[in-house]
Design a protein around this motif. Structure first.
Motif, mmCIF file in Angstrom:
data_model
loop_
_atom_site.group_PDB
_atom_site.id
_atom_site.type_symbol
_atom_site.label_atom_id
_atom_site.label_comp_id
_atom_site.label_asym_id
_atom_site.label_seq_id
_atom_site.Cartn_x
_atom_site.Cartn_y
_atom_site.Cartn_z
ATOM 1 N N ARG A 80 36.665 35.295 41.305
ATOM 2 C CA ARG A 80 35.369 35.990 41.347
ATOM 3 C C ARG A 80 35.354 36.672 42.442
ATOM 4 O O ARG A 80 36.086 36.776 43.588
ATOM 5 C CB ARG A 80 34.264 34.998 41.168
ATOM 6 N N GLY A 81 34.243 37.646 42.877
ATOM 7 C CA GLY A 81 33.910 38.263 43.717
ATOM 8 C C GLY A 81 34.921 39.465 44.108
ATOM 9 O O GLY A 81 35.768 40.282 43.351
ATOM 10 N N SER A 82 35.362 39.626 45.268
ATOM 11 C CA SER A 82 36.304 40.321 45.917
ATOM 12 C C SER A 82 37.780 40.385 45.289
ATOM 13 O O SER A 82 38.481 41.407 45.032
ATOM 14 C CB SER A 82 36.252 40.661 47.370
ATOM 15 N N SER A 83 38.083 39.231 45.167
ATOM 16 C CA SER A 83 39.324 38.717 44.435
ATOM 17 C C SER A 83 39.645 39.174 43.397
ATOM 18 O O SER A 83 40.577 39.764 42.771
ATOM 19 C CB SER A 83 39.729 37.346 44.684
ATOM 20 N N TYR A 84 38.477 39.093 42.233
ATOM 21 C CA TYR A 84 38.417 39.393 41.042
ATOM 22 C C TYR A 84 38.380 41.149 40.858
ATOM 23 O O TYR A 84 39.187 41.464 40.090
ATOM 24 C CB TYR A 84 37.111 39.054 40.351
ATOM 25 N N ILE A 85 37.749 41.733 41.793
ATOM 26 C CA ILE A 85 37.724 43.156 41.656
ATOM 27 C C ILE A 85 39.010 43.615 42.049
ATOM 28 O O ILE A 85 39.717 44.737 41.554
ATOM 29 C CB ILE A 85 36.784 43.811 42.757
ATOM 30 N N PHE A 86 39.762 43.099 42.970
ATOM 31 C CA PHE A 86 41.122 43.267 43.634
ATOM 32 C C PHE A 86 42.280 43.338 42.437
ATOM 33 O O PHE A 86 42.922 44.083 42.471
ATOM 34 C CB PHE A 86 41.420 42.603 44.912
ATOM 35 N N ARG B 295 46.283 36.525 38.223
ATOM 36 C CA ARG B 295 44.872 36.217 38.751
ATOM 37 C C ARG B 295 43.862 36.527 37.779
ATOM 38 O O ARG B 295 42.646 35.776 37.953
ATOM 39 C CB ARG B 295 44.487 37.542 39.800
#
Length: 295
Positions: A147-153, A81
């Motif tokens: 990006r966004g929540s997927s990146y943070i996850f 990811r």
């Protein structure tokens, strides 16, 4: 422990020189862990060691296998990811986590020089990957669309991989010392990771049937990974976790020097500084670092 890092470095060279067809990460992990399971089982039987392990260390072996598997799966998710450089930097926080966990759980005592060595090595990794970290988004690097929540996850998965990997190192040390047989920790990990990786492989990815050449390369890499795991477990059995953790950074320096020498990686001041920092830190750890852990 230095031998373990060297073997992983040789594996990287071998995989690079003898390029194979594209194999899914879970399939490669399944093949490697299955080979580790088979080889450790054969070795234990040859040495007439109880495959089930001693009753007093079964909980340690099960915990080591579970944390090691969680770390492996989180790292695979992270590397799929995130940009490769970010995933690698996150993975190299594992030695620091291992030292912190060893201080808390195993009550290992570290000097300022020991902590400084780890920090120096990690800064070396940051110097090595600094340019890639700052330019990959502009160049459209791998997985930069996350990006966004997927990146943070994905970042959280990488941190979880680092934490559980650090715990796994400490459990490997504890299990090796309690059983006086580091190979049992390798076998226990393979016993869980092999079938679990197989289930995940067929559940979430399409199996790619390798040709004979690719399969041969995967076999060689699996055998090398087995010996690397054995030497790492032996190093953790004999030395303090912080000392072993610092030596692990040598793999990053060796891989960069190989890439520069083979013209695969462009020579830069940052990479040279990073490699020098790691080599100096590891040399100090090996020759004037902490005493052996004889407790």
């Amino acid at each position: 422990m230095a031998i373990s890092c060297t073997i992983y470095f040789v594996m990287e060279i071998f995989a690079d020189v003898f390029s194979v067809q594209s194999i899914p990460l879970l399939e490669a992990a399944f093949t490697r862990r299955t080979l580790i399971l088979v080889l450790s089982f054969v070795w234990l039987r040859k040495c007439e060691q109880p495959v089930s392990g001693l009753a007093t260390v079964k909980n340690l072996l099960i915990s080591r296998a579970l944390t090691g598997y969680i770390s492996l799966m989180c790292f695979i998710y992270c590397i799929q990811r995130l940009p490769l450089s970010q995933a690698i930097v996150l993975s190299f926080t594992t030695p620091i986590m291992a030292s912190v966990v060893a201080r808390i759980i195993l009550h290992e005592k570290y000097k300022i020089a020991d902590v400084g060595g780890l920090v120096c090595s990690f800064f070396g990794v940051l110097f090595i990957y600094r340019q890639m970290l700052t330019t990959q988004d502009k160049n459209g690097g791998k997985n930069t669309s996350v990006r966004g929540s997927s990146y943070i996850f994905a970042v959280l998965a990488g941190l979880l991989s680092s934490i559980t990997g650090g715990i796994s190192y400490c459990l490997t040390k504890a299990g090796s010392k309690a059983s006086d047989q580091p190979l049992l920790t390798v076998f226990s990990f393979g016993l869980l990771a092999s079938p679990a990786s197989g289930v995940c492989l067929f559940a979430v990815e399409e199996f790619v049937f390798p040709n004979l050449y690719s399969f041969s390369v995967m076999l060689v890499l699996g055998v090398l990974a087995f010996f690397a795991e054995v030497f790492l477990a032996r190093g953790l059995q004999l030395e303090k976790t912080g000392k072993v953790a610092n030596v692990i950074y040598m793999e990053a320096a060796l891989s960069q020097l190989w890439g520069i020498g083979s013209s695969r990686i462009a020579l830069s001041l940052g990479r040279i500084i990073g490699c020098v920092l790691i080599l100096i830190s590891v040399s100090c750890t090996m020759y004037i670092g902490p005493d052996k852990d004889t407790a």
